[in-house]
Structure formats: structure tokens, C-alpha cells
Enzyme design. Structure first.
Site, PDB file in Angstrom:
ATOM      1  N   ALA A  37       7.368   8.754  -7.012  1.00  0.00           N
ATOM      2  CA  ALA A  37       5.964   8.697  -6.609  1.00  0.00           C
ATOM      3  C   ALA A  37       5.090   9.230  -7.744  1.00  0.00           C
ATOM      4  CB  ALA A  37       5.764   9.538  -5.352  1.00  0.00           C
ATOM      5  N   GLN A  38       5.591  10.265  -8.398  1.00  0.00           N
ATOM      6  CA  GLN A  38       4.840  10.869  -9.499  1.00  0.00           C
ATOM      7  C   GLN A  38       4.494   9.811 -10.562  1.00  0.00           C
ATOM      8  OE1 GLN A  38       5.560  14.291 -12.908  1.00  0.00           O
ATOM      9  NE2 GLN A  38       7.037  14.151 -11.280  1.00  0.00           N
TER      10      GLN A  38
ATOM     11  N   GLU B 126      17.456  16.395   0.069  1.00  0.00           N
ATOM     12  CA  GLU B 126      16.262  16.786   0.835  1.00  0.00           C
ATOM     13  C   GLU B 126      16.440  16.512   2.329  1.00  0.00           C
ATOM     14  OE1 GLU B 126      12.714  15.184  -1.186  1.00  0.00           O
ATOM     15  OE2 GLU B 126      12.500  17.230  -1.948  1.00  0.00           O
TER      16      GLU B 126
ATOM     17  N   LYS C 152       6.300  22.562  -3.743  1.00  0.00           N
ATOM     18  CA  LYS C 152       6.512  21.233  -3.146  1.00  0.00           C
ATOM     19  C   LYS C 152       5.305  20.876  -2.267  1.00  0.00           C
ATOM     20  CE  LYS C 152       9.115  17.740  -1.741  1.00  0.00           C
ATOM     21  NZ  LYS C 152       9.732  16.747  -2.556  1.00  0.00           N
TER      22      LYS C 152
ATOM     23  N   ALA D  98       0.850  -1.201   0.000  1.00  0.00           N
ATOM     24  CA  ALA D  98       0.000   0.000   0.000  1.00  0.00           C
ATOM     25  C   ALA D  98       0.880   1.244   0.000  1.00  0.00           C
ATOM     26  CB  ALA D  98      -0.940  -0.014   1.203  1.00  0.00           C
ATOM     27  N   GLY D  99       1.792   1.305  -0.961  1.00  0.00           N
ATOM     28  CA  GLY D  99       2.553   2.538  -1.193  1.00  0.00           C
ATOM     29  C   GLY D  99       1.759   3.402  -2.160  1.00  0.00           C
TER      30      GLY D  99
HETATM   31  P1  FAD Z   1       6.417   2.548  -1.718  1.00  0.00           P
HETATM   32  O1  FAD Z   1       5.888   3.896  -1.564  1.00  0.00           O
HETATM   33  O2  FAD Z   1       7.803   2.258  -1.282  1.00  0.00           O
HETATM   34  O3  FAD Z   1       5.430   1.567  -0.944  1.00  0.00           O
HETATM   35  C1  FAD Z   1       5.630   0.200  -0.849  1.00  0.00           C
HETATM   36  C2  FAD Z   1       4.642  -0.360   0.157  1.00  0.00           C
HETATM   37  O4  FAD Z   1       4.780  -1.778   0.211  1.00  0.00           O
HETATM   38  C3  FAD Z   1       4.861   0.146   1.571  1.00  0.00           C
HETATM   39  O5  FAD Z   1       3.629   0.477   2.136  1.00  0.00           O
HETATM   40  C4  FAD Z   1       5.486  -1.041   2.301  1.00  0.00           C
HETATM   41  O6  FAD Z   1       5.166  -1.094   3.672  1.00  0.00           O
HETATM   42  C5  FAD Z   1       4.856  -2.213   1.556  1.00  0.00           C
HETATM   43  N1  FAD Z   1       5.689  -3.405   1.565  1.00  0.00           N
HETATM   44  C6  FAD Z   1       6.998  -3.491   1.215  1.00  0.00           C
HETATM   45  N2  FAD Z   1       7.411  -4.772   1.322  1.00  0.00           N
HETATM   46  C7  FAD Z   1       6.348  -5.484   1.745  1.00  0.00           C
HETATM   47  C8  FAD Z   1       6.144  -6.867   2.011  1.00  0.00           C
HETATM   48  N3  FAD Z   1       7.114  -7.754   1.876  1.00  0.00           N
HETATM   49  N4  FAD Z   1       4.915  -7.256   2.421  1.00  0.00           N
HETATM   50  C9  FAD Z   1       3.905  -6.364   2.569  1.00  0.00           C
HETATM   51  N5  FAD Z   1       4.039  -5.056   2.318  1.00  0.00           N
HETATM   52  C10 FAD Z   1       5.239  -4.628   1.906  1.00  0.00           C
HETATM   53  N6  FAD Z   1       9.200  10.741  -5.550  1.00  0.00           N
HETATM   54  C11 FAD Z   1       8.560  11.808  -6.086  1.00  0.00           C
HETATM   55  O7  FAD Z   1       7.906  11.684  -7.125  1.00  0.00           O
HETATM   56  N7  FAD Z   1       8.623  13.039  -5.505  1.00  0.00           N
HETATM   57  C12 FAD Z   1       9.297  13.256  -4.357  1.00  0.00           C
HETATM   58  O8  FAD Z   1       9.339  14.391  -3.857  1.00  0.00           O
HETATM   59  C13 FAD Z   1       9.980  12.158  -3.752  1.00  0.00           C
HETATM   60  N8  FAD Z   1      10.651  12.329  -2.604  1.00  0.00           N
HETATM   61  C14 FAD Z   1      11.267  11.253  -2.016  1.00  0.00           C
HETATM   62  C15 FAD Z   1      11.925  11.449  -0.799  1.00  0.00           C
HETATM   63  C16 FAD Z   1      12.552  10.376  -0.187  1.00  0.00           C
HETATM   64  C17 FAD Z   1      13.287  10.603   1.113  1.00  0.00           C
HETATM   65  C18 FAD Z   1      12.508   9.083  -0.782  1.00  0.00           C
HETATM   66  C19 FAD Z   1      13.178   7.914  -0.101  1.00  0.00           C
HETATM   67  C20 FAD Z   1      11.855   8.885  -1.979  1.00  0.00           C
HETATM   68  C21 FAD Z   1      11.225   9.968  -2.617  1.00  0.00           C
HETATM   69  N9  FAD Z   1      10.545   9.815  -3.831  1.00  0.00           N
HETATM   70  C22 FAD Z   1       9.899  10.888  -4.392  1.00  0.00           C
HETATM   71  C23 FAD Z   1      10.445   8.504  -4.469  1.00  0.00           C
HETATM   72  C24 FAD Z   1       9.118   7.835  -4.048  1.00  0.00           C
HETATM   73  O9  FAD Z   1       9.012   7.845  -2.637  1.00  0.00           O
HETATM   74  C25 FAD Z   1       9.035   6.403  -4.565  1.00  0.00           C
HETATM   75  O10 FAD Z   1       9.241   6.410  -5.957  1.00  0.00           O
HETATM   76  C26 FAD Z   1       7.652   5.841  -4.238  1.00  0.00           C
HETATM   77  O11 FAD Z   1       7.511   5.691  -2.843  1.00  0.00           O
HETATM   78  C27 FAD Z   1       7.406   4.509  -4.909  1.00  0.00           C
HETATM   79  O12 FAD Z   1       6.094   4.119  -4.623  1.00  0.00           O
HETATM   80  P2  FAD Z   1       5.704   2.590  -4.553  1.00  0.00           P
HETATM   81  O13 FAD Z   1       4.224   2.526  -4.474  1.00  0.00           O
HETATM   82  O14 FAD Z   1       6.388   1.822  -5.621  1.00  0.00           O
HETATM   83  O15 FAD Z   1       6.335   2.035  -3.200  1.00  0.00           O
HETATM   84  P1  NAD Z   2      19.538   8.502  -6.609  1.00  0.00           P
HETATM   85  O1  NAD Z   2      19.951   7.276  -7.307  1.00  0.00           O
HETATM   86  O2  NAD Z   2      18.740   9.493  -7.337  1.00  0.00           O
HETATM   87  O3  NAD Z   2      20.832   9.253  -6.031  1.00  0.00           O
HETATM   88  C1  NAD Z   2      21.874   8.527  -5.416  1.00  0.00           C
HETATM   89  C2  NAD Z   2      23.130   9.374  -5.406  1.00  0.00           C
HETATM   90  O4  NAD Z   2      24.133   8.673  -4.704  1.00  0.00           O
HETATM   91  C3  NAD Z   2      23.683   9.660  -6.803  1.00  0.00           C
HETATM   92  O5  NAD Z   2      23.930  11.040  -6.916  1.00  0.00           O
HETATM   93  C4  NAD Z   2      24.945   8.838  -6.873  1.00  0.00           C
HETATM   94  O6  NAD Z   2      25.951   9.442  -7.656  1.00  0.00           O
HETATM   95  C5  NAD Z   2      25.357   8.782  -5.411  1.00  0.00           C
HETATM   96  N1  NAD Z   2      26.184   7.621  -5.062  1.00  0.00           N
HETATM   97  C6  NAD Z   2      25.953   6.316  -5.368  1.00  0.00           C
HETATM   98  N2  NAD Z   2      26.938   5.538  -4.855  1.00  0.00           N
HETATM   99  C7  NAD Z   2      27.782   6.372  -4.182  1.00  0.00           C
HETATM  100  C8  NAD Z   2      28.971   6.154  -3.423  1.00  0.00           C
HETATM  101  N3  NAD Z   2      29.487   4.935  -3.232  1.00  0.00           N
HETATM  102  N4  NAD Z   2      29.580   7.230  -2.880  1.00  0.00           N
HETATM  103  C9  NAD Z   2      29.056   8.482  -3.049  1.00  0.00           C
HETATM  104  N5  NAD Z   2      27.957   8.737  -3.764  1.00  0.00           N
HETATM  105  C10 NAD Z   2      27.309   7.687  -4.309  1.00  0.00           C
HETATM  106  O7  NAD Z   2      18.784   7.997  -5.294  1.00  0.00           O
HETATM  107  P2  NAD Z   2      17.825   8.780  -4.283  1.00  0.00           P
HETATM  108  O8  NAD Z   2      18.287  10.166  -4.076  1.00  0.00           O
HETATM  109  O9  NAD Z   2      17.659   7.887  -3.103  1.00  0.00           O
HETATM  110  O10 NAD Z   2      16.442   8.851  -5.069  1.00  0.00           O
HETATM  111  C11 NAD Z   2      15.729   7.657  -5.358  1.00  0.00           C
HETATM  112  C12 NAD Z   2      14.590   7.965  -6.309  1.00  0.00           C
HETATM  113  O11 NAD Z   2      13.630   8.783  -5.649  1.00  0.00           O
HETATM  114  C13 NAD Z   2      15.044   8.744  -7.532  1.00  0.00           C
HETATM  115  O12 NAD Z   2      14.313   8.310  -8.631  1.00  0.00           O
HETATM  116  C14 NAD Z   2      14.691  10.164  -7.212  1.00  0.00           C
HETATM  117  O13 NAD Z   2      14.394  10.926  -8.373  1.00  0.00           O
HETATM  118  C15 NAD Z   2      13.440   9.979  -6.373  1.00  0.00           C
HETATM  119  N6  NAD Z   2      13.338  11.117  -5.451  1.00  0.00           N
HETATM  120  C16 NAD Z   2      12.695  12.225  -5.908  1.00  0.00           C
HETATM  121  C17 NAD Z   2      12.604  13.331  -5.090  1.00  0.00           C
HETATM  122  C18 NAD Z   2      11.897  14.559  -5.583  1.00  0.00           C
HETATM  123  O14 NAD Z   2      11.335  14.542  -6.669  1.00  0.00           O
HETATM  124  N7  NAD Z   2      11.885  15.641  -4.825  1.00  0.00           N
HETATM  125  C19 NAD Z   2      13.161  13.308  -3.803  1.00  0.00           C
HETATM  126  C20 NAD Z   2      13.826  12.161  -3.383  1.00  0.00           C
HETATM  127  C21 NAD Z   2      13.913  11.070  -4.226  1.00  0.00           C
END
Ligand code: FAD
Ligand code: NAD
Length: 427
Positions: free
Chosen positions: A340-341, A193, A401, A33-34
């Protein structure tokens, strides 16, 4: 906080047997439920009647959380309850049966899913939305000693750990610099972030624990020549400037090589530098949930290259959504980044395609990703981004944002959910 803490149960709480619902209806099982799984469920429940299918949503917890907000509770600038929503509050219980359990195996040839307690659920249509896990690229010690911003439980621990380091500082003898040395490995969007939130939190922590700010050392370690590699140069320069102003040491062109109980080893050219740090947060990349590859689906960094209708190659009964799915950008020949988008956009097409299958139609809709832009926050009031073709900075980016975050809540649960869990302090 909107919910009493006790309402957020973790997986020990199994809910009622699923077998009681409509025995002869086609069974649609949604895993995770992501963003992808939750939105697919909510879209699907709008499209079907309660007799059309038995829909089962399996999730580890009774709550949905927004992974994209997790850097905030990790830094302690937002309570984690604001990032999570009780699933029961958004599903239609006449149409969807929630099973709180952990998936341990997908047996695609037997059309079954195995849960942690040993129970199996069979399916006619499966949706895999199990999300991401950290990619550690075999770097020694990361799994053991580094924190990851991966879920609600993980970020609670990060916040508590950070506070403990500050609390300890005035209670122990020298040398103790490692207590207040914080390393963030990887300066992609997640790393940036998190750092943006953390630099805002540090002055509060210093005040609360009587620690001079100059005792706190924050390092960002990024392998590429700049932070946020690949993003617009002007925006990257803006973020670089922001971190320099906030005394973050930006070690670009530097690879994190090893994590140990004492700290890290990083490589800058031929030099190996050791840094003693009690806190290492790994934001160096993600991969799709391992269960997808383990089930025998084709994967690339855990992501299955899905067909245009979002089904797994060779499996007409299995859809994959979100970070477990790999979708190519045909213009660049590279996969779209997992976001997420993308997961949200996919869920609309996916729900309609499930409805078509339930109706016996085979002309499924093709998914075409439409990137709307990207905004990265630098704390609550600053940020950088591209909306459409327009660059946004500072307060304007921070505003956008919050619009994006609130828009998602609106899509999921309407204005009621925005008012309950949204970011209403827009300026
Ligand atoms: P998730 O959101 O990861 O959800 C997966 C779900 O599955 C969770 O509820 C989890 O509990 C459940 N689950 C996992 N394993 C199991 C299991 N074995 N059994 C049962 N349930 C399970 N993307 C953007 O577009 N904009 C952003 O600003 C952005 N900011 C981000 C900031 C951070 C810090 C991070 C880490 C990511 C960010 N992302 C952003 C990326 C975005 O969060 C992911 O791409 C997104 O969450 C993917 O959605 P999903 O539905 O695939 O999985
Ligand atoms: P990412 O893969 O986008 O970034 C990982 C970074 O770690 C890269 O810059 C890479 O060069 C660096 N890296 C990898 N191995 C390394 C090492 N050994 N030493 C030093 N640097 C190293 O991963 P993320 O930031 O976790 O993002 C994951 C996904 O979530 C991406 O698709 C991102 O676009 C998305 N996301 C989006 C937002 C947003 O839209 N605001 C915010 C967070 C994450």
C-alpha cells in the site's frame, strides 16, 4: 459503526449512466478504488477543474476498503465497516463519476473497458489499479478449500466460519479435533499479522463457546527456514518468540503441498504430514489482477513492469498503479514488494502525470520509490518494524502501525476521515 450497513451496497447497484457527463472532454478512466486508484482519483480531483476532463472511477463496490487492515476483521478483532469508506464520501462528484461495476476485460487496442453487465466504456487515458489476487502456485485444492484474506466479503466469511467452528465444537461427537485446528499457509507479513490478531481472539472465543484453550490448535506453515523470510533477524526472533508464547505451532522449512476437504498435506524434508483441519487460510503470496495479463500487457506474476512515468510499456495512454505494477529496485535488481505504501506514493506522481497529459505536456515525471519502513502488527498492542533505520518492538511498533494507518486516512479524507474511521486507541 460510522455507517448503516445498508449504505454499503455491492455491485448489483449500478449507478446512473456515465455518458451524460461532458461529451467532448478527454476521458480519464480509473479502474479499481484500492489504495492506488482511490488516491489517484482524490489527487487528480484536486489538480483539475470540472471542465478539464471527464473522470470515471470504476469499482466493484460503492466502497473503498483498506486491504492492509483486512487481517483484523478476518480474525474478528475489528468490524469490517471500519476498514471501508463510502467512495461518495471522498470524491468530488462535480469532477468524478463513480461507476459501480466489475471490469471483465480491457481492450487496449480499441481503448475500451468492458464491464460485467456488457457495457463498454471508452477512454483517452486509462489507469489500472485493480489490485492483487492470491497466488496459489498451482497447489492442488487451495482455490477450492482454503480461505484468502483478499477483500471485505472474503474476511466476513472467514470470521463467520471461525465462529461456526467454535459453536459446533460442543454440539458434535468425537472425533472433532479438526473443527478447532486452524492452519495458516505462508508466514510472510499477511500470515503473521493474521496470526497475531487470531491468537488474541482465541481466548475470547474459548470463553464465549465454553471451549478449553488447549483444544485449539493453530499451525503456521512456512516454506522458508524462518517466518517473515528476509526480514531483520532480531525482529523475526521477536515475532517467533511471540508466537511460541501464544502456543502457535511454527512449521518452518515446511511446504504446504495440498489442501483437501479434510485439511492439508505438508512436506517437511522427505516427510509428508497430513493435518486434519476444517480451516485453512492461505497467505502464501499475491499476484497482480489477472485482467492485466489477459489484456496483453507484459506481466510478471500478474504485475506489469511499468516505465518510470508509470505508463505501460508501448502504451502512452495507460498508467498502472499499485499491485498491478512492477517497479524495480535498481540497487538490488529485484522488484519492490507490492505494498500500500508504494501504491500511495505512486498515486501522487500518477495524478500529476495525468494532469500534464491533459495540459498537452509530454515531459512526464519519473516515479522514485522512497521506502519509509515497514511495521507488522502482532495483534493490537504488539508488533515489530523498522521506521527509517530504527527497529521498533512491542507497544512502540503497535503505536507506529496505528500512526501509519491513520496517516493514510488523513491523506485520503483529512482529519474528518481520521475521526470517523481511524484507529484512535493509540496506546
Ligand atoms: P487494492 O487495494 O487491492 O484495491 C483494488 C481495488 O480494485 C479494490 O477496491 C477492488 O474491489 C477493485 N477491483 C478488483 N477487481 C476489480 C474488477 N474486476 N472490477 C472492478 N473493481 C475491481 N501494505 C502496506 O504497505 N502496509 C501494510 O501494513 C499492509 N498490510 C497488508 C495486510 C494484508 C492482510 C494484506 C492482504 C495486504 C497488506 N498490504 C500492506 C499490501 C497492500 O494491501 C496492497 O499492496 C495494496 O492493497 C495494493 O493496493 P492496490 O490499489 O493496488 O489494490
Ligand atoms: P508474501 O509473498 O510476502 O509471503 C508469502 C509467504 O508464503 C512467504 O514467506 C513464502 O515463503 C510462503 N510460502 C509460499 N508458498 C508456500 C508453501 N507452498 N508452503 C509454505 N509457505 C509458502 O505474501 P503476503 O504475506 O501475502 O504479502 C503480500 C504483500 O503485501 C507483500 O508485498 C507484503 O510486503 C505486503 N504486506 C505488508 C504488510 C506490512 O507492511 N505490515 C502486511 C501484509 C502484507
Amino acid at each position: 459503526m460510522g455507517h448503516n450497513m445498508n449504505t454499503f451496497l455491492t455491485k448489483g447497484a449500478k449507478n446512473k449512466k456515465v455518458e451524460v457527463m461532458g461529451l467532448n472532454k478527454p476521458k480519464v478512466v480509473i479502474l479499481g478504488a484500492g489504495y492506488g486508484g482511490m488516491m489517484t482519483t482524490v489527487r487528480l480531483q484536486k489538480l483539475i477543474g470540472s471542465n478539464d476532463a471527464e473522470v470515471i472511477l470504476v469499482n466493484q463496490h460503492n466502497y473503498h476498503y483498506q486491504s492492509a487492515w483486512l487481517h483484523e476483521p478476518a480474525a474478528g478483532t475489528l468490524h469490517h465497516d471500519q476498514t471501508r469508506i463510502l467512495i461518495d464520501d471522498v470524491i468530488d462528484k462535480n469532477k468524478v463519476n463513480l461507476v459501480i461495476d466489475t471490469v471483465t476485460e480491457i481492450k487496449k487496442d480499441e481503448k475500451k473497458v468492458v464491464l460485467e453487465n456488457g457495457r463498454e466504456i471508452d477512454y483517452d487515458i486509462l489507469v489500472i489499479g485493480l489490485g492483487f489476487e492470491p497466488a496459489t502456485f498451482g497447489i492442488p485444492g487451495l482455490k477450492e478449500y482454503a480461505f484468502g484474506i483478499v477483500n471485505v466479503n472474503a474476511v466476513r466469511e472467514i470470521r463467520q466460519h471461525i465462529e461456526l467452528m467454535f459453536a459446533k465444537y460442543n454440539n458434535v461427537q468425537e472425533p472433532k479435533e479438526d473443527l478447532l485446528t486452524f492452519v495458516v499457509g505462508g508466514a510472510g507479513f499477511s500470515g503473521v499479522e493474521f496470526l497475531g490478531e487470531f491468537v488474541n481472539r482465541v481466548p475470547e472465543l474459548c470463553k464465549e463457546y465454553d471451549v478449553p484453550r488447549e483444544k485449539v490448535r493453530i499451525l503456521s506453515v512456512e516454506g522458508s527456514p524462518t517466518i517473515m523470510p528476509g526480514f531483520d533477524k532480531e525482529l523475526v526472533d521477536y515475532a517467533t518468540n511471540f508466537f511460541e508464547r501464544h502456543n502457535v505451532e511454527l512449521h518452518t522449512g515446511t511446504l504446504l503441498k495440498e489442501c483437501t476437504p479434510e485439511g492439508i498435506k505438508m512436506a517437511k524434508g522427505d516427510d509428508i504430514i497430513e493435518v486434519k483441519a476444517k480451516t485453512v487460510i492461505w497467505t502464501g503470496g499475491v499476484q497482480g489482477n489477472s485482467l492485466v495479463g489477459e489484456a496483453g500487457f507484459e506481466v510478471n506474476r500478474g504485475r506489469c513492469p511499468v516505465r518510470k512515468d508509470l505508463r505501460a510499456p508501448g502504451h502512452d495512454d495507460v498508467f498502472i498503479v499499485g499491485d498491478c505494477a512492477l517497479i524495480m529496485n535498481e540497487e538490488t535488481g529485484r522488484p519492490y514488494p507490492p505494498t500500500a505504501q508504494a501504491a500511495i506514493q505512486e498515486s501522487y506522481v500518477l495524478a500529476r502525470n495525468i494532469k500534464k497529459l491533459l495540459d498537452g505536456q509530454t515531459d512526464l515525471e519519473e516515479f522514485v520509490y522512497q521506502p519509509k519502513g515497514t511495521v507488522a502488527s502482532l495483534g493490537e498492542k504488539d508488533g515489530i518494524g523498522i521506521i527509517g533505520n530504527k527497529k521498533v518492538f512491542g507497544g512502540q511498533a503497535a503505536f507506529w502501525k496505528k500512526v501509519i494507518d491513520n496517516r493514510y486516512l488523513f491523506l485520503l479524507g483529512g482529519m474528518k476521515l481520521v475521526l470517523k474511521k481511524g484507529k484512535l486507541n493509540m496506546f
